[in-house]
Scaffold this motif. Structure first.
Motif: not given
Length: 623
Positions: A392, A419, A473-474, A476-478, A481-483
């Motif tokens: 996170n 990112q 979604s991009r 939150e993912k990056n 949860t999984d960046h």
């Protein structure tokens, strides 16, 4: 009677305006800074409150300031603090037992003035270390660097009042600031400013040489430079800053602010008593200015390289966070700072735009830009494991002042930039080139701006409203949860090939990172391993003294080792070493050698399809 009534009305009006005027003056906090009487790197500061406190008064020196993301504790530089009533009688005052940056005046309702003696920070060796661009320097008759976080405290009950600063300075010193002085004379200047936040955002630097002022795209640019031994030329800095400012103007379509000031301090690296505890070089941004700290080497190439890397980044902070920021930044808590969740935006996106703009303006070639981004991966590699276990990134940003995050703070400039690149390419691809990250953020910033902050937790939703792509979604993912990005996919979109390790031909002196070992006891870099491809006649046990005109020390070690291990052209390098008690001078020219490199990006050797070619063309030539 009518005449009498008329006079009475006129009298009432005059009294009313007199009272309003007096009232208006009374709402201003007045500072007097005695910079013309520096003794032992100390100055005296006096502060008069705008209004009396209701009871106990609290005078606060900042624990931190915006842009530093670190605990600084400026209050420790106050060596003597006294409070006085209207008759000049001293009142009881003491440091708070719970916060050393806060001074308590029990009879605050009687306090009409405080006075304190202040040390500068440049020669301080206590902890926490002050990053020099956020620091202060009072050098008798030669320099006053007034970063006001380390100069001016505030009365808590007058936190939002207007301020008036009277700055006394030696007659031969010239002031530089992004905010024009309200009054200026030979030895006394006046600066009137809206509130304390604006004061912290407007440093002033007094130097022996007058600043250079020029215009680019209608913007007024001020450049001030202090070089104690006159090794670094202000004229050379100006010549390099002109194309840098033009690069930013081209990216934005115009220079983003009407005036901007560069304040550069080149530190004497020969053991000067004026500068100690150097932990690195760099800069600190403000809304319309930036302060720079670099080594005084006399090398124009090093000056240019330093400004290329630092200045573009700092100017882009005019955009982020000035025009788009959260409530934590807009209402910064100097006493007990609360950080924003979005360092990825303020620092990561800013660093990305600084690299991208340099490439699009021609300051970097496509190959140089590719490698600049690959270097971000290299710098992030030691921190990657930490973030695999703590994915996170928003939590890290929010708690960045916590000691457990100190060692991974640098990721905002490396991984934060990667990112941003991913988000930029995602938007370009999903909108068929209609929108990129800069155009999206520019549109958002036009609706928000300097005076309308967003709530931290609402930023992702806000950004989603400005695009048809599934950006939420991009994000939150990056970032939640999984960046950990897939670098092959990231660069492959542009027809670029990423390799974790590769063998390439590069200029080399045959000096590797393990050629020297560091002896912590003697504080020396000693030749330890000899490469057969060495271009200099180094011997095991040689002690490094310097390179070219630079004398080796911890402050410039990174720059020196970069020159020895990463030559960029076929230019001679002089290395000075101590051998058997004598100084030996070695010269050599780099040769082209096969070198193993980590994290390398190049154009793919396979043919690119139309979609890759189209995306790359849009990406490289946009604006």
């Amino acid at each position: 009677m009518m005449h009498s009534t008329r006079n009475q009305s006129l009298f009432s009006i005059l009294v009313f305006f007199l009272l309003v005027t007096i009232g208006a003056d009374a709402q201003v906090v007045s500072y007097t800074i005695w910079g013309d009487n520096v003794y032992n790197d100390q100055i005296v500061v006096e502060v008069e409150p705008a209004t009396p406190a209701a009871d106990t008064a609290f005078f606060v020196m900042p624990m931190s300031i915006p842009g530093t993301y670190a605990v600084l504790d400026y209050g420790r530089f106050v060596t003597t603090f006294n409070a006085f009533d209207a008759n000049g009688e001293e009142l009881e005052s003491f440091r708070s037992s719970s916060n050393d940056n806060v001074f308590v005046i029990p009879d605050g309702d009687k306090c009409s003035r405080v006075e304190y003696i202040l040390d500068d920070s440049f020669d301080d060796t206590s902890s926490p270390t002050i990053f020099h661009p956020a620091g202060t320097s009072f050098e008798t008759d030669s320099l006053l660097l007034l970063n006001f976080g380390g100069i001016a405290g505030y009365f808590k009950h007058n936190r939002l009042n207007e301020l008036k600063l009277t700055i006394h300075h030696p007659e031969h010193l010239y002031a530089s600031s992004a905010t024009p002085l309200t009054e200026a004379s030979v030895s006394e200047d006046v600066l009137e400013i809206e509130d304390y936040d604006k004061l912290i955002a407007n440093p002033v630097m007094y130097t022996v040489a007058p600043p250079t002022i020029f215009e680019v795209d209608g913007a007024r640019i001020v450049v001030a430079l202090q070089s104690p031994n006159n090794k670094v030329s202000q004229e050379a800095a100006v010549e390099r800053l002109k194309p840098i400012v033009t690069t930013v103007a081209q990216f934005f379509g115009e220079f983003p602010v009407p005036s901007y000031a560069f304040m550069v301090y080149a530190a004497d690296m020969s053991g000067s008593e004026n500068v100690k505890n150097i932990v690195g070089f760099g800069a600190l941004e403000h809304p319309q200015s930036s302060v720079y700290f670099m080594p005084e080497t006399g090398s124009v190439d090093q000056l240019n390289s330093f400004l290329d890397h630092a200045a573009v980044h700092e100017i882009f902070h005019v955009f982020l966070p000035l025009y788009l920021h959260s409530e934590e930044i807009a209402h910064f808590n100097f006493e007990d700072p609360e950080m924003s969740e979005h360092l990825w935006l303020y620092e990561g996106v800013t660093e990305y735009f600084s690299q991208l703009s340099r490439m699009r303006s021609g300051m970097l070639s496509e190959a140089e830009y590719m490698q600049a981004m690959a270097n971000k991966i290299k710098r992030f590699a030691p921190e990657a494991e930490f973030f695999k276990e703590n994915p996170n990134y928003l939590e890290f940003s929010k708690e960045v002042l916590e000691p457990r995050f100190k060692h991974v703070y640098g990721s905002v400039y490396s991984y934060g930039a990667l990112q941003a690149m991913d988000l930029d390419l995602y938007l370009l691809r999903e909108t068929n080139g209609e929108q990129d990250l800069f155009s999206l953020l520019k549109e958002v910033s036009e609706d928000f701006g300097p005076d309308k902050p967003f709530k931290d937790e609402e930023l992702f939703t806000i950004l989603q409203r400005y695009t048809d792509a599934d950006l939420l979604s991009r994000l939150e993912k990056n970032l939640v949860t999984d960046h950990i990005l897939n670098y092959h996919q990231l660069f492959g979109q542009l027809g670029w090939s990423y390799a974790e390790s590769d063998s390439i031909e590069k200029y080399s002196f045959g000096i590797e990172n393990n050629t020297f070992r560091w002896d912590s006891e003697t504080q020396q870099a000693i030749v330890d391993k000899l490469n057969p491809n060495l271009t200099h006649d180094l011997l095991e046990g040689d002690v490094l003294l310097g390179v070219n005109d630079m004398t080796f020390n911890l402050g410039n070690a990174q720059n020196i080792f970069t020159l020895m291990t990463q030559p960029e052209a076929e230019e001679e390098l002089t290395i000075r070493v101590q051998r058997n008690g004598e100084e030996v001078v070695l010269t050599g020219t780099p040769t082209t050698q096969k070198r193993e490199v980590n994290h390398f990006v190049r154009r793919s050797e396979s043919d690119d399809n139309d979609s890759v070619l189209s995306l790359r063309e849009q990406y490289l030539q946009r604006n």
